[in-house]
Design a protein around this motif. Structure first.
Motif, PDB file in Angstrom:
ATOM      1  N   ASN A 155      14.047  50.278  -4.543  1.00 36.84           N
ATOM      2  CA  ASN A 155      14.350  49.511  -5.754  1.00 36.84           C
ATOM      3  C   ASN A 155      15.216  48.297  -5.479  1.00 36.84           C
ATOM      4  OD1 ASN A 155      12.844  51.152  -7.338  1.00 36.84           O
ATOM      5  ND2 ASN A 155      14.547  52.242  -8.286  1.00 36.84           N
ATOM      6  N   CYS A 156      16.345  48.506  -4.798  1.00 39.31           N
ATOM      7  CA  CYS A 156      17.293  47.417  -4.646  1.00 39.31           C
ATOM      8  C   CYS A 156      17.937  47.347  -3.268  1.00 39.31           C
ATOM      9  CB  CYS A 156      18.408  47.530  -5.696  1.00 39.31           C
ATOM     10  SG  CYS A 156      17.844  47.355  -7.400  1.00 39.31           S
ATOM     11  N   HIS A 157      17.492  48.127  -2.295  1.00 34.93           N
ATOM     12  CA  HIS A 157      18.103  48.049  -0.972  1.00 34.93           C
ATOM     13  C   HIS A 157      17.051  48.179   0.123  1.00 34.93           C
ATOM     14  CE1 HIS A 157      17.903  52.470  -0.982  1.00 34.93           C
ATOM     15  NE2 HIS A 157      18.345  52.488   0.263  1.00 34.93           N
ATOM     16  N   THR A 158      17.435  47.716   1.320  1.00 35.84           N
ATOM     17  CA  THR A 158      16.495  47.620   2.435  1.00 35.84           C
ATOM     18  C   THR A 158      17.161  48.079   3.728  1.00 35.84           C
ATOM     19  OG1 THR A 158      15.433  45.721   1.366  1.00 35.84           O
ATOM     20  CG2 THR A 158      14.986  46.046   3.706  1.00 35.84           C
ATOM     21  N   LEU A 159      16.384  48.767   4.566  1.00 30.76           N
ATOM     22  CA  LEU A 159      16.802  49.160   5.912  1.00 30.76           C
ATOM     23  C   LEU A 159      15.790  48.615   6.906  1.00 30.76           C
ATOM     24  CD1 LEU A 159      18.461  51.261   4.199  1.00 30.76           C
ATOM     25  CD2 LEU A 159      18.081  52.885   6.063  1.00 30.76           C
ATOM     26  N   ALA A 160      16.270  48.188   8.072  1.00 26.94           N
ATOM     27  CA  ALA A 160      15.365  47.687   9.103  1.00 26.94           C
ATOM     28  C   ALA A 160      15.829  48.147  10.474  1.00 26.94           C
ATOM     29  CB  ALA A 160      15.283  46.162   9.061  1.00 26.94           C
ATOM     30  N   VAL A 161      14.875  48.535  11.306  1.00 26.46           N
ATOM     31  CA  VAL A 161      15.128  48.917  12.693  1.00 26.46           C
ATOM     32  C   VAL A 161      14.646  47.783  13.587  1.00 26.46           C
ATOM     33  CG1 VAL A 161      14.706  50.606  14.515  1.00 26.46           C
ATOM     34  CG2 VAL A 161      14.761  51.340  12.122  1.00 26.46           C
ATOM     35  N   THR A 162      15.506  47.299  14.471  1.00 26.91           N
ATOM     36  CA  THR A 162      15.115  46.228  15.378  1.00 26.91           C
ATOM     37  C   THR A 162      14.361  46.792  16.571  1.00 26.91           C
ATOM     38  OG1 THR A 162      17.176  46.349  16.638  1.00 26.91           O
ATOM     39  CG2 THR A 162      17.139  44.883  14.711  1.00 26.91           C
ATOM     40  N   THR A 163      13.748  45.909  17.341  1.00 24.86           N
ATOM     41  CA  THR A 163      12.973  46.342  18.503  1.00 24.86           C
ATOM     42  C   THR A 163      13.842  46.976  19.583  1.00 24.86           C
ATOM     43  OG1 THR A 163      13.124  44.073  19.362  1.00 24.86           O
ATOM     44  CG2 THR A 163      11.126  44.660  18.155  1.00 24.86           C
ATOM     45  N   ASP A 164      15.149  46.732  19.546  1.00 22.15           N
ATOM     46  CA  ASP A 164      16.046  47.382  20.504  1.00 22.15           C
ATOM     47  C   ASP A 164      16.770  48.583  19.892  1.00 22.15           C
ATOM     48  OD1 ASP A 164      17.735  46.010  18.850  1.00 22.15           O
ATOM     49  OD2 ASP A 164      18.663  44.786  20.416  1.00 22.15           O
ATOM     50  N   GLY A 165      16.303  49.057  18.714  1.00 18.34           N
ATOM     51  CA  GLY A 165      16.790  50.305  18.149  1.00 18.34           C
ATOM     52  C   GLY A 165      18.018  50.209  17.272  1.00 18.34           C
ATOM     53  N   GLU A 166      18.489  48.998  16.949  1.00 17.61           N
ATOM     54  CA  GLU A 166      19.630  48.849  16.053  1.00 17.61           C
ATOM     55  C   GLU A 166      19.183  48.977  14.599  1.00 17.61           C
ATOM     56  OE1 GLU A 166      22.685  45.971  18.536  1.00 17.61           O
ATOM     57  OE2 GLU A 166      21.281  45.045  17.136  1.00 17.61           O
ATOM     58  N   VAL A 194      24.126  50.877  12.589  1.00 12.49           N
ATOM     59  CA  VAL A 194      24.170  51.820  13.710  1.00 12.49           C
ATOM     60  C   VAL A 194      23.845  51.066  14.984  1.00 12.49           C
ATOM     61  CG1 VAL A 194      23.163  53.883  14.734  1.00 12.49           C
ATOM     62  CG2 VAL A 194      23.528  53.785  12.269  1.00 12.49           C
ATOM     63  N   SER A 195      24.734  51.112  15.952  1.00 11.40           N
ATOM     64  CA  SER A 195      24.485  50.431  17.225  1.00 11.40           C
ATOM     65  C   SER A 195      24.672  51.363  18.420  1.00 11.40           C
ATOM     66  CB  SER A 195      25.409  49.217  17.372  1.00 11.40           C
ATOM     67  OG  SER A 195      26.763  49.622  17.333  1.00 11.40           O
ATOM     68  N   GLY A 196      25.393  52.480  18.244  1.00  9.19           N
ATOM     69  CA  GLY A 196      25.648  53.380  19.363  1.00  9.19           C
ATOM     70  C   GLY A 196      24.463  54.238  19.732  1.00  9.19           C
ATOM     71  N   GLU A 197      23.582  54.505  18.762  1.00  8.68           N
ATOM     72  CA  GLU A 197      22.395  55.309  19.001  1.00  8.68           C
ATOM     73  C   GLU A 197      21.164  54.501  18.634  1.00  8.68           C
ATOM     74  OE1 GLU A 197      22.507  59.609  18.093  1.00  8.68           O
ATOM     75  OE2 GLU A 197      24.214  59.078  16.837  1.00  8.68           O
ATOM     76  N   LYS A 198      20.079  54.718  19.357  1.00  8.69           N
ATOM     77  CA  LYS A 198      18.845  54.006  19.054  1.00  8.69           C
ATOM     78  C   LYS A 198      18.103  54.718  17.934  1.00  8.69           C
ATOM     79  CE  LYS A 198      17.930  51.520  23.330  1.00  8.69           C
ATOM     80  NZ  LYS A 198      16.911  51.171  24.337  1.00  8.69           N
ATOM     81  N   ILE A 199      17.698  53.938  16.939  1.00 10.80           N
ATOM     82  CA  ILE A 199      16.986  54.462  15.783  1.00 10.80           C
ATOM     83  C   ILE A 199      15.487  54.253  15.976  1.00 10.80           C
ATOM     84  CG2 ILE A 199      16.721  54.318  13.278  1.00 10.80           C
ATOM     85  CD1 ILE A 199      19.447  55.335  14.196  1.00 10.80           C
ATOM     86  N   SER A 200      14.702  55.263  15.599  1.00 10.98           N
ATOM     87  CA  SER A 200      13.248  55.139  15.725  1.00 10.98           C
ATOM     88  C   SER A 200      12.558  54.989  14.377  1.00 10.98           C
ATOM     89  CB  SER A 200      12.667  56.352  16.456  1.00 10.98           C
ATOM     90  OG  SER A 200      12.879  57.543  15.707  1.00 10.98           O
ATOM     91  N   ARG A 201      13.068  55.667  13.320  1.00 11.75           N
ATOM     92  CA  ARG A 201      12.410  55.636  12.010  1.00 11.75           C
ATOM     93  C   ARG A 201      13.453  55.602  10.905  1.00 11.75           C
ATOM     94  NH1 ARG A 201       7.549  54.342  10.878  1.00 11.75           N
ATOM     95  NH2 ARG A 201       7.515  55.774   9.112  1.00 11.75           N
ATOM     96  N   VAL A 202      13.136  54.922   9.797  1.00 15.59           N
ATOM     97  CA  VAL A 202      13.984  54.934   8.608  1.00 15.59           C
ATOM     98  C   VAL A 202      13.124  55.142   7.366  1.00 15.59           C
ATOM     99  CG1 VAL A 202      15.850  53.524   9.520  1.00 15.59           C
ATOM    100  CG2 VAL A 202      13.879  52.401   8.454  1.00 15.59           C
ATOM    101  N   ALA A 203      13.762  55.632   6.301  1.00 15.45           N
ATOM    102  CA  ALA A 203      13.100  55.782   5.011  1.00 15.45           C
ATOM    103  C   ALA A 203      14.141  55.593   3.925  1.00 15.45           C
ATOM    104  CB  ALA A 203      12.454  57.170   4.886  1.00 15.45           C
ATOM    105  N   VAL A 204      13.707  55.126   2.762  1.00 11.73           N
ATOM    106  CA  VAL A 204      14.628  54.915   1.646  1.00 11.73           C
ATOM    107  C   VAL A 204      14.031  55.467   0.366  1.00 11.73           C
ATOM    108  CG1 VAL A 204      15.729  52.882   2.643  1.00 11.73           C
ATOM    109  CG2 VAL A 204      13.716  52.592   1.200  1.00 11.73           C
ATOM    110  N   GLY A 205      14.904  56.049  -0.482  1.00  8.90           N
ATOM    111  CA  GLY A 205      14.543  56.408  -1.843  1.00  8.90           C
ATOM    112  C   GLY A 205      15.184  55.419  -2.792  1.00  8.90           C
ATOM    113  N   ASN A 206      15.303  55.799  -4.053  1.00  8.66           N
ATOM    114  CA  ASN A 206      15.893  54.874  -5.012  1.00  8.66           C
ATOM    115  C   ASN A 206      17.298  54.443  -4.608  1.00  8.66           C
ATOM    116  OD1 ASN A 206      13.657  54.834  -6.633  1.00  8.66           O
ATOM    117  ND2 ASN A 206      14.462  56.257  -8.155  1.00  8.66           N
ATOM    118  N   GLU A 207      18.130  55.423  -4.243  1.00  7.98           N
ATOM    119  CA  GLU A 207      19.525  55.116  -3.920  1.00  7.98           C
ATOM    120  C   GLU A 207      20.036  55.945  -2.748  1.00  7.98           C
ATOM    121  OE1 GLU A 207      19.887  56.170  -7.721  1.00  7.98           O
ATOM    122  OE2 GLU A 207      20.102  54.168  -8.593  1.00  7.98           O
TER     123      GLU A 207
END
Length: 466
Positions: A155-166, A194-207
């Protein structure tokens, strides 16, 4: 790299003789001597539906859009509705398109992030800063240019994973869904979370927000009134909280979350009971949640469905992809036929490669490059030059550029033969050695850590062992 050829021969001989534990570890030790290769994901022929708007990335990488445009979400630089497709300025070399309520994100083939449309009431959902409306721009943090592997927006927020896992977050933060105390109402530009651990997947709900590391650790934060953080409480959390391990994927919608474990089992949050519920026991490869309804495809291509707090029932065999939104759900079978599956399964089209639905209108791309639309059309979102609703599919365009051969969507099927076996291990080794002819490097990144390396060999072996 002088050792590549003889080492490859030894590995081949060992694997051909037997798939024993001993020979497997000899294979892994050989693979460890190779150099990891960074990947760049590519895609073509992408389609997406927004709220009364539609988008199509043709096989040549150009983006086309049509429908509602009052918030500049078509990227044309003006806010006039378009009943036929138009090309937004500068939108070439595009790879992915992701829609939000009144805007759109574009990931180009070089993985740079772009967007246009409504940026929230200074909430910054599109990441442009404090501008309410943006006619199209590249999106970066205040300190560096971003190269995006995966993006999730609600609805109102966004998450993104970079190619280097940030992991970067931006937009509204009224329940701590960005990983900040709600005293910070919003963040208008991407901020490193998050920078200390590499992220592979994200998901978001309403809040609420969810993230899985490359090691399978699940974190969640934000609103938790429905138990959507899956932590056994109803307490909101404003910073990422460790929820589980051995996780392979997550999805979310509204106040719901679903977790796919490494053993292929599927779990969802249980409202008011603060516990997770196992929905299916194993082999799950795709999950979609829409308006409190769950759809899941297992590794035998069986589609299961139920209300998210119910018991899944078998719906259709031979399914490889699912798209759902609101009260609509469509499944593409392995034979290319498209089926409506929200109620009684009904065939809609044949020879289909991709489908996207907004819950009110639907677009489908056929393997021959023709584009078909149907449903509600009050803002010209069907792209046929009119405002009349269409109860059945109509063809509105065709792509002159041939579509690349369709690839298997089975995780671990690197060599695209429809199954996961020793041949896929060899394909990963070949990619690592720079021998990529006939192989898609992005498919070699089985464990989603942004590289093709020995970890992907282990991931394939784990899939074979299920």
């Amino acid at each position: 790299m002088k050792n590549v050829i003889p080492m490859k021969a030894k590995t081949k001989a060992a694997l051909a003789s037997a798939m024993s534990i001993h020979s497997t570890f000899r294979y892994l030790l050989a693979a460890l001597l190779l150099t990891s290769v960074g990947i760049q994901q590519m895609s073509a022929g992408e389609i997406a539906t927004g709220e009364r708007s539609s988008y199509w990335i043709k096989n040549d990488g150009t983006l086309w859009a049509w429908g509602r445009n009052q918030n500049y979400q078509l990227g044309t630089g003006e806010n006039k509705t378009h009943t036929e497709m138009v090309q937004p300025s500068g939108m070439t070399d595009c790879a992915e398109v992701i829609t939000c309520v009144n805007g759109v994100f574009i990931i180009k083939k070089d993985r740079t992030l772009w967007g246009f449309g409504y940026n929230g009431n200074k909430d910054g959902q599109l990441g442009f800063g404090e501008d309410v409306i943006k006619r199209g721009a590249q999106i970066n943090s205040s300190t560096k240019q971003l190269y995006i592997k995966q993006l999730a927006t609600a609805n109102c927020h966004t998450l993104a994973v970079t190619t280097d896992g940030e992991l970067y977050t931006w937009g509204k933060n009224n329940y701590g869904q960005l990983g900040e105390d709600p005293d910070i109402d919003h963040i208008s530009r991407p901020r490193l979370r998050v920078s200390g651990e590499k992220i592979s997947r994200v998901a978001v709900g309403n809040e609420h927000s969810l993230a899985v590391t490359t090691k399978g650790v699940l974190y969640a934060w934000g609103r938790n009134n429905n138990g959507q953080l899956c932590d056994g409480t109803a307490d909101d959390f404003y910073t990422p909280k460790l929820i589980d391990t051995d996780v392979s994927d997550v999805v979310a919608d509204g106040d719901w979350s679903a977790i796919v474990m490494n053993d292929g089992s599927l779990w969802v949050n249980r409202p008011r009971q603060q516990t997770k519920k196992r929905m299916l026991t194993g082999g799950i490869k795709q999950v979609v949640i829409s308006s409190g309804h769950l759809y899941a495809i297992d590794n035998k291509n069986v589609l299961w469905s139920s209300p998210i707090n119910g018991t899944p029932a078998k719906v259709l065999d031979g399914v490889k992809k699912i798209s759902a939104c609101g009260e609509l759900a469509f499944a593409i079978k392995t034979d290319g036929t498209l089926w409506s599956v929200h109620d009684i399964p009904t065939m809609v089209l044949d020879n289909v490669s991709k489908v996207s639905t907004s819950g009110e209108h639907t677009i489908a791309l056929k393997k021959d490059g023709t584009l078909w639309t149907w449903g509600k059309n009050d803002s010209g979102q069907l792209g046929d030059g009119h405002y009349y609703d269409q109860p059945s599919p109509i063809q509105i365009a065709a792509d002159a550029t041939p579509e690349p051969a369709e690839e298997s969507d089975i995780t671990g099927d690197v060599n695209n033969d429809g199954k996961v076996n020793v041949g896929d291990i060899m394909a990963v080794i070949n990619i690592m050695a720079g021998q990529t002819s006939g192989l898609n490097k992005s498919k070699g990144d089985v464990n989603n850590d942004g590289q093709v390396n020995v970890g992907d060999v282990m991931a394939i072996i784990n899939i074979m062992a299920r």
